[in-house]
Design a protein around this motif. Sequence first.
Motif, PDB file in Angstrom:
ATOM      1  N   ILE A 246       0.831  -1.197   0.000  1.00 26.74           N
ATOM      2  CA  ILE A 246       0.000   0.000   0.000  1.00 26.74           C
ATOM      3  C   ILE A 246       0.869   1.252   0.000  1.00 26.74           C
ATOM      4  O   ILE A 246       0.549   2.254  -0.651  1.00 26.74           O
ATOM      5  N   GLY A 247       1.996   1.202   0.705  1.00 29.73           N
ATOM      6  CA  GLY A 247       2.875   2.357   0.777  1.00 29.73           C
ATOM      7  C   GLY A 247       3.617   2.654  -0.508  1.00 29.73           C
ATOM      8  O   GLY A 247       4.055   3.788  -0.731  1.00 29.73           O
ATOM      9  N   ARG A 248       3.759   1.679  -1.415  1.00 30.61           N
ATOM     10  CA  ARG A 248       4.573   1.870  -2.620  1.00 30.61           C
ATOM     11  C   ARG A 248       3.767   1.840  -3.910  1.00 30.61           C
ATOM     12  O   ARG A 248       4.310   2.128  -4.966  1.00 30.61           O
ATOM     13  N   THR A 249       2.504   1.481  -3.845  1.00 29.01           N
ATOM     14  CA  THR A 249       1.702   1.397  -5.062  1.00 29.01           C
ATOM     15  C   THR A 249       0.399   2.145  -4.882  1.00 29.01           C
ATOM     16  O   THR A 249       0.071   2.612  -3.788  1.00 29.01           O
ATOM     17  N   GLY A 250      -0.353   2.228  -5.964  1.00 28.70           N
ATOM     18  CA  GLY A 250      -1.651   2.871  -5.918  1.00 28.70           C
ATOM     19  C   GLY A 250      -2.778   1.866  -5.836  1.00 28.70           C
ATOM     20  O   GLY A 250      -2.573   0.659  -5.805  1.00 28.70           O
ATOM     21  N   ALA A 251      -4.000   2.405  -5.815  1.00 28.88           N
ATOM     22  CA  ALA A 251      -5.176   1.549  -5.673  1.00 28.88           C
ATOM     23  C   ALA A 251      -5.333   0.604  -6.852  1.00 28.88           C
ATOM     24  O   ALA A 251      -5.720  -0.549  -6.693  1.00 28.88           O
ATOM     25  N   VAL A 252      -5.028   1.094  -8.070  1.00 31.04           N
ATOM     26  CA  VAL A 252      -5.187   0.258  -9.258  1.00 31.04           C
ATOM     27  C   VAL A 252      -4.262  -0.950  -9.191  1.00 31.04           C
ATOM     28  O   VAL A 252      -4.668  -2.092  -9.454  1.00 31.04           O
ATOM     29  N   THR A 253      -3.003  -0.717  -8.824  1.00 30.81           N
ATOM     30  CA  THR A 253      -2.022  -1.804  -8.764  1.00 30.81           C
ATOM     31  C   THR A 253      -2.427  -2.853  -7.742  1.00 30.81           C
ATOM     32  O   THR A 253      -2.319  -4.057  -7.997  1.00 30.81           O
ATOM     33  N   ILE A 254      -2.898  -2.409  -6.592  1.00 30.34           N
ATOM     34  CA  ILE A 254      -3.295  -3.345  -5.542  1.00 30.34           C
ATOM     35  C   ILE A 254      -4.477  -4.193  -5.992  1.00 30.34           C
ATOM     36  O   ILE A 254      -4.516  -5.410  -5.773  1.00 30.34           O
ATOM     37  N   ARG A 255      -5.438  -3.559  -6.647  1.00 33.42           N
ATOM     38  CA  ARG A 255      -6.621  -4.301  -7.102  1.00 33.42           C
ATOM     39  C   ARG A 255      -6.263  -5.298  -8.201  1.00 33.42           C
ATOM     40  O   ARG A 255      -6.777  -6.415  -8.232  1.00 33.42           O
ATOM     41  N   VAL A 256      -5.386  -4.898  -9.106  1.00 35.73           N
ATOM     42  CA  VAL A 256      -4.937  -5.818 -10.158  1.00 35.73           C
ATOM     43  C   VAL A 256      -4.174  -6.989  -9.543  1.00 35.73           C
ATOM     44  O   VAL A 256      -4.343  -8.151  -9.941  1.00 35.73           O
ATOM     45  N   ALA A 257      -3.326  -6.692  -8.551  1.00 27.60           N
ATOM     46  CA  ALA A 257      -2.586  -7.754  -7.868  1.00 27.60           C
ATOM     47  C   ALA A 257      -3.540  -8.717  -7.161  1.00 27.60           C
ATOM     48  O   ALA A 257      -3.307  -9.934  -7.134  1.00 27.60           O
TER      49      ALA A 257
END
Length: 385
Positions: A246-257
């Motif tokens: 969460i500290g290094r990425t955005g919401a889109v990246t987390i959801r895709v992951a």
Amino acid sequence: MISRQHLLTYIYLLVYILLSSGVILYNKWVLSTKYFNFPYPITLTMIHMGFSGAVAFFLIRVFKVVSPIKMTFKIYATCVIPISAFFASSLWFGNTAYLYISVAFIQMLKALMPVATFLTAVVCGTEKLRFDVFLNMVLVSVGVVVSSYGEIHFNLLGTAYQVMGMFGEALRLVLTQVLLQRKGLTLNPITSLYYIAPCSFIFLFVPWYFLEKPVMEVSQIQFNFWIFFSNALCALALNFSIFLVIGRTGAVTIRVAGVLKDWILIALSTALFPESMITSLNIIGYAIALCGVIIYNYLKVRDSRASQFPPESLPDRAVKEFKMERKESDAYVPDDVNNNNNNNNDGRIGWNASIPGSEVDEEATFIPPSKLSHLGRSQLSSHTS
């Protein structure tokens, strides 16, 4: 060439996906009667909470890695206790579902998580009922129903446990937003475990005493210290990895992951657990639900960006005002007025003010103070932070 920062981000994402998948598969292996044979989900969850709370205590009180927040009895009673209650229930119900249904089917059911969160937020008043989001929720629900219809080993009790676990998690998320964030409290993973894990342990003790303790036979339990220690350690590491991602990425990246992790889990579970058979109807239903989840994630990210950047952003409005100012400056202005304007700089944003982080900044656009004053301090701060 990939920069060092991007490489670290990819490593954190990989660690998060591996730990998240590993904890789920590990829990299934421990709880299943066909493998390690420890069919006591409440006990396993209590071990996780006790271990996490103890580690958080040592990190805060002994090693002083982070400082505890100022916690009053009122905040603890009105915020921490209800959040801990729903956190404990979500873990209890979610882990119990492993006794009845496969990991692959559980991941398909988890596509309902946006539906549970949205409905809970609407009931609690933190979200408004929107037609476009509602249609996505219907699409997700239809996909899950189709996937459930195609499940070979469908179990109503296990499905009910999983759905109750998702609504418990949804209530926890909404309560965290309503109770903690509105009070200005932010908890990192260590302080969260420090306050919530012991309280969750106490909440889990009640159902454990009435449901699992009477049926537990110590002579038949195979207790392996290293199995339970490594299992609890993986669960703890997962909490920390989520914080790093969460500290290094955005919401889109987390959801895709998260979507990628679900597909990996479905594939791995069918390979590791032969009873986790999936059918073509499972895949079709899950694909339908996944389309709804992707659209929902897109809408949430779009709304989040829209709230940060108003429709007519400050740089655009500044350019328009500058053009109007140039038209006004075509009129004759006495030299003494120009001299007074140049000499009367009272510390406000001056003629050479530019907006950092925008395309206008590169051109050092001239924005008169008189034209900036009506834009408001909040709009300025949103573009300079």
